[in-house]
Design a protein around this motif. Structure first.
Motif, PDB file in Angstrom:
ATOM      1  N   ALA A 159       2.047  48.132   4.048  1.00 19.07           N
ATOM      2  CA  ALA A 159       1.648  47.084   3.105  1.00 19.07           C
ATOM      3  C   ALA A 159       1.699  47.608   1.671  1.00 19.07           C
ATOM      4  O   ALA A 159       2.117  46.898   0.746  1.00 19.07           O
ATOM      5  CB  ALA A 159       0.243  46.582   3.441  1.00 19.07           C
ATOM      6  N   SER A 160       1.305  48.865   1.477  1.00 25.87           N
ATOM      7  CA  SER A 160       1.376  49.472   0.149  1.00 25.87           C
ATOM      8  C   SER A 160       2.825  49.636  -0.302  1.00 25.87           C
ATOM      9  O   SER A 160       3.149  49.438  -1.474  1.00 25.87           O
ATOM     10  CB  SER A 160       0.687  50.843   0.159  1.00 25.87           C
ATOM     11  OG  SER A 160      -0.675  50.726   0.459  1.00 25.87           O
ATOM     12  N   LEU A 161       3.686  50.013   0.628  1.00 27.43           N
ATOM     13  CA  LEU A 161       5.093  50.195   0.291  1.00 27.43           C
ATOM     14  C   LEU A 161       5.751  48.881  -0.111  1.00 27.43           C
ATOM     15  O   LEU A 161       6.593  48.841  -1.018  1.00 27.43           O
ATOM     16  CB  LEU A 161       5.838  50.802   1.483  1.00 27.43           C
ATOM     17  CG  LEU A 161       5.552  52.283   1.783  1.00 27.43           C
ATOM     18  CD1 LEU A 161       6.035  52.647   3.170  1.00 27.43           C
ATOM     19  CD2 LEU A 161       6.213  53.180   0.743  1.00 27.43           C
ATOM     20  N   MET A 162       5.371  47.792   0.545  1.00 27.82           N
ATOM     21  CA  MET A 162       5.990  46.489   0.267  1.00 27.82           C
ATOM     22  C   MET A 162       5.435  45.856  -0.999  1.00 27.82           C
ATOM     23  O   MET A 162       6.141  45.133  -1.702  1.00 27.82           O
ATOM     24  CB  MET A 162       5.775  45.540   1.453  1.00 27.82           C
ATOM     25  CG  MET A 162       6.545  45.931   2.698  1.00 27.82           C
ATOM     26  SD  MET A 162       8.326  45.847   2.492  1.00 27.82           S
ATOM     27  CE  MET A 162       8.597  44.079   2.552  1.00 27.82           C
ATOM     28  N   GLY A 163       4.162  46.086  -1.299  1.00 35.07           N
ATOM     29  CA  GLY A 163       3.584  45.556  -2.530  1.00 35.07           C
ATOM     30  C   GLY A 163       2.982  44.176  -2.370  1.00 35.07           C
ATOM     31  O   GLY A 163       3.077  43.538  -1.314  1.00 35.07           O
ATOM     32  N   PRO A 164       2.337  43.666  -3.432  1.00 39.43           N
ATOM     33  CA  PRO A 164       1.627  42.381  -3.380  1.00 39.43           C
ATOM     34  C   PRO A 164       2.555  41.238  -2.980  1.00 39.43           C
ATOM     35  O   PRO A 164       3.722  41.188  -3.368  1.00 39.43           O
ATOM     36  CB  PRO A 164       1.133  42.203  -4.820  1.00 39.43           C
ATOM     37  CG  PRO A 164       1.087  43.587  -5.391  1.00 39.43           C
ATOM     38  CD  PRO A 164       2.215  44.331  -4.747  1.00 39.43           C
ATOM     39  N   GLY A 165       2.010  40.315  -2.198  1.00 37.91           N
ATOM     40  CA  GLY A 165       2.760  39.141  -1.772  1.00 37.91           C
ATOM     41  C   GLY A 165       3.623  39.364  -0.555  1.00 37.91           C
ATOM     42  O   GLY A 165       4.169  38.409   0.010  1.00 37.91           O
ATOM     43  N   ASN A 166       3.767  40.625  -0.136  1.00 35.96           N
ATOM     44  CA  ASN A 166       4.607  40.940   1.025  1.00 35.96           C
ATOM     45  C   ASN A 166       3.866  41.796   2.056  1.00 35.96           C
ATOM     46  O   ASN A 166       4.491  42.477   2.857  1.00 35.96           O
ATOM     47  CB  ASN A 166       5.871  41.678   0.570  1.00 35.96           C
ATOM     48  CG  ASN A 166       6.763  40.814  -0.285  1.00 35.96           C
ATOM     49  OD1 ASN A 166       7.125  39.714   0.104  1.00 35.96           O
ATOM     50  ND2 ASN A 166       7.109  41.308  -1.470  1.00 35.96           N
ATOM     51  N   ARG A 167       2.529  41.767   2.010  1.00 34.18           N
ATOM     52  CA  ARG A 167       1.746  42.628   2.900  1.00 34.18           C
ATOM     53  C   ARG A 167       2.078  42.397   4.364  1.00 34.18           C
ATOM     54  O   ARG A 167       2.308  43.337   5.124  1.00 34.18           O
ATOM     55  CB  ARG A 167       0.253  42.388   2.695  1.00 34.18           C
ATOM     56  CG  ARG A 167      -0.302  42.890   1.387  1.00 34.18           C
ATOM     57  CD  ARG A 167      -1.809  42.692   1.367  1.00 34.18           C
ATOM     58  NE  ARG A 167      -2.173  41.310   1.640  1.00 34.18           N
ATOM     59  CZ  ARG A 167      -3.263  40.926   2.293  1.00 34.18           C
ATOM     60  NH1 ARG A 167      -4.109  41.819   2.740  1.00 34.18           N
ATOM     61  NH2 ARG A 167      -3.520  39.648   2.481  1.00 34.18           N
ATOM     62  N   ILE A 292      11.592  38.357  17.636  1.00 34.56           N
ATOM     63  CA  ILE A 292      11.719  37.147  16.814  1.00 34.56           C
ATOM     64  C   ILE A 292      10.340  36.663  16.375  1.00 34.56           C
ATOM     65  O   ILE A 292      10.111  36.342  15.203  1.00 34.56           O
ATOM     66  CB  ILE A 292      12.465  36.046  17.600  1.00 34.56           C
ATOM     67  CG1 ILE A 292      13.907  36.473  17.855  1.00 34.56           C
ATOM     68  CG2 ILE A 292      12.430  34.719  16.829  1.00 34.56           C
ATOM     69  CD1 ILE A 292      14.656  35.549  18.791  1.00 34.56           C
ATOM     70  N   GLY A 293       9.395  36.615  17.320  1.00 32.92           N
ATOM     71  CA  GLY A 293       8.048  36.155  16.996  1.00 32.92           C
ATOM     72  C   GLY A 293       7.379  37.024  15.954  1.00 32.92           C
ATOM     73  O   GLY A 293       6.691  36.516  15.058  1.00 32.92           O
ATOM     74  N   ASN A 294       7.588  38.341  16.026  1.00 33.00           N
ATOM     75  CA  ASN A 294       6.969  39.259  15.080  1.00 33.00           C
ATOM     76  C   ASN A 294       7.447  39.016  13.654  1.00 33.00           C
ATOM     77  O   ASN A 294       6.643  38.896  12.724  1.00 33.00           O
ATOM     78  CB  ASN A 294       7.282  40.696  15.503  1.00 33.00           C
ATOM     79  CG  ASN A 294       6.807  41.716  14.494  1.00 33.00           C
ATOM     80  OD1 ASN A 294       5.626  41.988  14.373  1.00 33.00           O
ATOM     81  ND2 ASN A 294       7.756  42.296  13.760  1.00 33.00           N
ATOM     82  N   PHE A 295       8.746  38.917  13.456  1.00 29.56           N
ATOM     83  CA  PHE A 295       9.263  38.788  12.097  1.00 29.56           C
ATOM     84  C   PHE A 295       9.034  37.385  11.531  1.00 29.56           C
ATOM     85  O   PHE A 295       8.788  37.233  10.328  1.00 29.56           O
ATOM     86  CB  PHE A 295      10.732  39.191  12.044  1.00 29.56           C
ATOM     87  CG  PHE A 295      10.929  40.675  12.194  1.00 29.56           C
ATOM     88  CD1 PHE A 295      10.526  41.540  11.187  1.00 29.56           C
ATOM     89  CD2 PHE A 295      11.474  41.213  13.347  1.00 29.56           C
ATOM     90  CE1 PHE A 295      10.679  42.914  11.314  1.00 29.56           C
ATOM     91  CE2 PHE A 295      11.639  42.583  13.493  1.00 29.56           C
ATOM     92  CZ  PHE A 295      11.237  43.436  12.471  1.00 29.56           C
ATOM     93  N   VAL A 296       9.077  36.374  12.382  1.00 27.44           N
ATOM     94  CA  VAL A 296       8.729  35.030  11.921  1.00 27.44           C
ATOM     95  C   VAL A 296       7.261  34.984  11.515  1.00 27.44           C
ATOM     96  O   VAL A 296       6.894  34.383  10.493  1.00 27.44           O
ATOM     97  CB  VAL A 296       9.036  33.976  13.006  1.00 27.44           C
ATOM     98  CG1 VAL A 296       8.456  32.617  12.620  1.00 27.44           C
ATOM     99  CG2 VAL A 296      10.536  33.856  13.216  1.00 27.44           C
ATOM    100  N   SER A 297       6.407  35.637  12.289  1.00 29.65           N
ATOM    101  CA  SER A 297       4.977  35.660  11.971  1.00 29.65           C
ATOM    102  C   SER A 297       4.714  36.386  10.655  1.00 29.65           C
ATOM    103  O   SER A 297       3.852  35.970   9.874  1.00 29.65           O
ATOM    104  CB  SER A 297       4.195  36.341  13.096  1.00 29.65           C
ATOM    105  OG  SER A 297       2.828  36.438  12.783  1.00 29.65           O
ATOM    106  N   GLY A 298       5.455  37.473  10.396  1.00 36.35           N
ATOM    107  CA  GLY A 298       5.284  38.166   9.128  1.00 36.35           C
ATOM    108  C   GLY A 298       5.588  37.259   7.950  1.00 36.35           C
ATOM    109  O   GLY A 298       4.851  37.228   6.955  1.00 36.35           O
ATOM    110  N   TRP A 299       6.663  36.495   8.059  1.00 35.57           N
ATOM    111  CA  TRP A 299       7.035  35.552   6.993  1.00 35.57           C
ATOM    112  C   TRP A 299       5.990  34.440   6.856  1.00 35.57           C
ATOM    113  O   TRP A 299       5.556  34.109   5.758  1.00 35.57           O
ATOM    114  CB  TRP A 299       8.408  34.954   7.307  1.00 35.57           C
ATOM    115  CG  TRP A 299       8.864  33.912   6.342  1.00 35.57           C
ATOM    116  CD1 TRP A 299       9.485  34.104   5.135  1.00 35.57           C
ATOM    117  CD2 TRP A 299       8.728  32.486   6.489  1.00 35.57           C
ATOM    118  NE1 TRP A 299       9.756  32.896   4.537  1.00 35.57           N
ATOM    119  CE2 TRP A 299       9.289  31.887   5.344  1.00 35.57           C
ATOM    120  CE3 TRP A 299       8.179  31.681   7.489  1.00 35.57           C
ATOM    121  CZ2 TRP A 299       9.319  30.510   5.159  1.00 35.57           C
ATOM    122  CZ3 TRP A 299       8.214  30.310   7.309  1.00 35.57           C
ATOM    123  CH2 TRP A 299       8.771  29.735   6.160  1.00 35.57           C
TER     124      TRP A 299
END
Length: 425
Positions: A159-167, A292-299
């Motif tokens: 989450a730190s690597l991705m930064g705000p809004g992309n946790r 598929i479920g994991n990456f859709v859930s992240g978005w």
């Protein structure tokens, strides 16, 4: 692919300390370094996915080898006993995750990740080499102790690597390693176990963790631990009702998945009537759905944590119900194994993110608790599934247990939302 921007901020500056709104971004790194670090963390998640799930596809092989007398008299009962290996792993996660996260709160996250992956290497090697069921059971417990703490700390680093809004997408990247394990790693481990003996599967897992260890050492940036962290401060997360309700969603609602998945190998062969060679392909199908479920859930979670959680827990109930009704046919098995995998993958990022929000200043502890809760569900589902099978109700009976567990999980979630309307997180 999300662009990763960096700013020249020193790692020791106050701006890199975690806040109640999430882990502080790691600054001063190139985009390439960030992605290599994310991949290293995902490799660790990949290894965890293989070691956690490969046992399910090899339960009959393990039972026949380690419990030969029981298997000769009662194959169903021996398979149910071998299912204790799944429960032992899950209990190891439950014990290890909060303990390590609380006691190691002052450690640098990189040092802690290295220590955890080292334990994974040793524990899985022992699982492959020890001679009796009792010893292997103990090794599976020990192998699981770093599981929750690894995912918790790795999720915060991501989450730190991705930064705000992309946790949540950072969390889903780490969890994606676990999901992809079910597409590639678990079927490969199952194939190796069937071809060369089940012990080969655990040696394969030990090798994966060795690769992850080297990758983490080389790529994950160092950040000093928090010198102000205390055991009391980390345990303060347990004072928050929303933390407990979210843990209830994870531990009970998610149990419906494992009531089904623990016994997938005998369901494929004994219920759907397929040969054992089809088990790895069914596991691939589960893994594709999970990925598929994991990456859709992240978005989706980065847009609405609550909506993503509601979709996830409802999906579990619907998928497990369909499995109970239709998995006795080959077509039904194929469709609903995929849907169960899809529902499984959708849970991780949403639950992880909500726990981090609910815990506020004790995020490391809460992030690890997520995996304790998920593995309470793992253990509960495997145990209850074994009970109804041993009672002679058949291999599909655990799916009906799963339906009930998912409804209880949905109840916890609705209570959590009702309380949040009165008192926001």
């Amino acid at each position: 692919m999300t662009e990763l921007r960096s700013a020249p901020v020193d790692d020791d500056s106050p701006s890199t300390q975690d806040t109640p709104h999430g882990p502080a971004p790691i600054a001063g790194l190139s985009a390439a370094r960030r992605w290599f670090a994310l991949i290293a963390l995902a490799i660790g998640g990949f290894g965890i996915g293989v070691t956690e799930f490969v046992t399910m596809g090899l339960l009959p092989d393990i039972a026949q080898d380690l419990l030969p007398d029981d298997y000769a008299l009662d194959p169903e009962g021996a398979n149910a006993t071998a299912g204790l290996l799944v429960s032992a792993y899950a209990l190891g996660v439950v014990v290890g995750a909060p303990t390590i996260a609380a006691l190691a709160a002052r450690w640098s996250r990189k040092r802690l990740l290295i220590a955890l992956v080292t334990v994974f290497v040793i524990g899985n090697a022992l699982s492959a080499l020890l001679p009796s069921f009792g010893f292997v059971l103990a090794a599976r417990f020990a192998s699981a102790v770093p599981h929750g703490a690894y995912f918790g700390i790795a999720s915060l680093v991501a989450a730190s690597l991705m930064g705000p809004g992309n946790r949540a997408r950072g969390v889903s990247f780490v969890m994606g390693g676990l999901a992809i394990a079910n597409v590639v790693g678990v079927p490969t481990g199952t194939f190796l176990g069937q071809a060369f003996g089940w012990r080969a599967a655990y040696l394969f897992v030990a090798l994966i963790f060795a690769v992850a260890l080297v990758a983490i050492i080389l790529t994950v940036p160092f950040r000093p631990g928090d010198p102000t962290a205390t055991l009391r401060g980390e345990l303060s997360a347990l004072k928050r009702s929303q933390v407990w309700l979210t843990l209830g969603v994870a531990s009970i609602g998610f149990g419906g998945i494992f009531a089904v998945y623990t016994f997938i190998a005998p369901i494929v062969t004994e219920v759907a009537g397929l040969s054992a060679e089809f088990v790895p392909w069914i596991l691939v199908l589960f893994g594709v759905g999970m990925t598929i479920g994991n990456f859709v859930s992240g978005w989706l979670t980065d847009r609405s944590v609550k909506r993503s959680l509601l979709v996830s827990i409802c999906s579990i109930g619907i998928a497990v119900l369909g499995f109970a009704l239709f998995a006795s046919t080959v077509g039904g098995l194929i469709v609903f194994v995929f849907l169960v995998g899809l529902a499984t993958g959708s849970c991780g990022p949403a639950i992880q993110t909500r726990l981090m929000d609910a815990a506020r200043d004790a995020q490391s502890f809460a992030a690890a608790l997520n995996h304790s809760a998920l593995n309470v569900g793992n253990s509960l589902g495997a145990f209850l599934g074994g009970v109804v099978i041993a009672a002679g109700l058949g291999y599909l009976s655990p799916a009906w247990v799963g339906v009930g567990l998912s409804l209880i999980g949905l109840t916890f979630l609705l209570v959590s939302f009702a309380l949040e309307r009165r008192k926001p997180l």
